[in-house]
Design an enzyme around this catalytic site. Sequence first.
Site: not given
Length: 241
Positions: A67, A136, A138, A143
């Site tokens: 990314d 979280n 991801h 996400e």
Amino acid sequence: MRLLICKNYTELSLKAAQIVAGQVTMNPQSVLGLATGSTPVGMYSELVKMYEQGRVDFSEIRTFNLDEYYPISADNPQSYHYFMEENLFSKINIKKENTHILDGKCTDTAKECDKFEKLIAANGGIDLQILGIGQNGHIGFNEPAENLNLLTHLTSLTQSTVKANSRFFSDVSKVPTLALTMGIGTILKARKIIILANGESKKEAVKSLLTDSISTGLPASILKVHSDVTLICDNEACPNF
């Protein structure tokens, strides 16, 4: 999913580096999927040491990064282009033309993402994908959401991710809220995957990954459908069952 528990971050970094070095040694023309963030820094440091000791050769290795923030220039110290140069590429014998990172300054994100997918395919796909896991759950910048994208795409970052990444910036307001990222389907096409987790802050995400069912609310859980995934975590990130 195999689980390797290491006593600390140093051991985790060495174990991950050994797996990567083994892949490179077995196939000197391997395609590696690379991750950024604080977790893989130690692994990259160990790989640099191995290269300096003449134990591993990156001259024919090809890489694709997971990314990149958007919009951001490659020379920005917070960009993942800059991160990779600082932590790995400038310290080993990899060819610049064999490294691929999404362009954070592209004007047409859809075109950039499509080009990236085609480049991965043209290089025969990813042999070994390295991942971290967000607090979280991801992976990459995929996400938690009701629906997840299969292919490389532009995505919005959640507030929890922006807050977690603010430690790399002078102020939370400076953290980009968008990113270009490989999709879940792109990640799952890798022949082999290792996912790294260290520190107390990752314990709940690791626990959910190991115990909960597959859910788009925990993107990392989708790795359970892959046939060759190794989770490497240190004692602090390992939950008490």
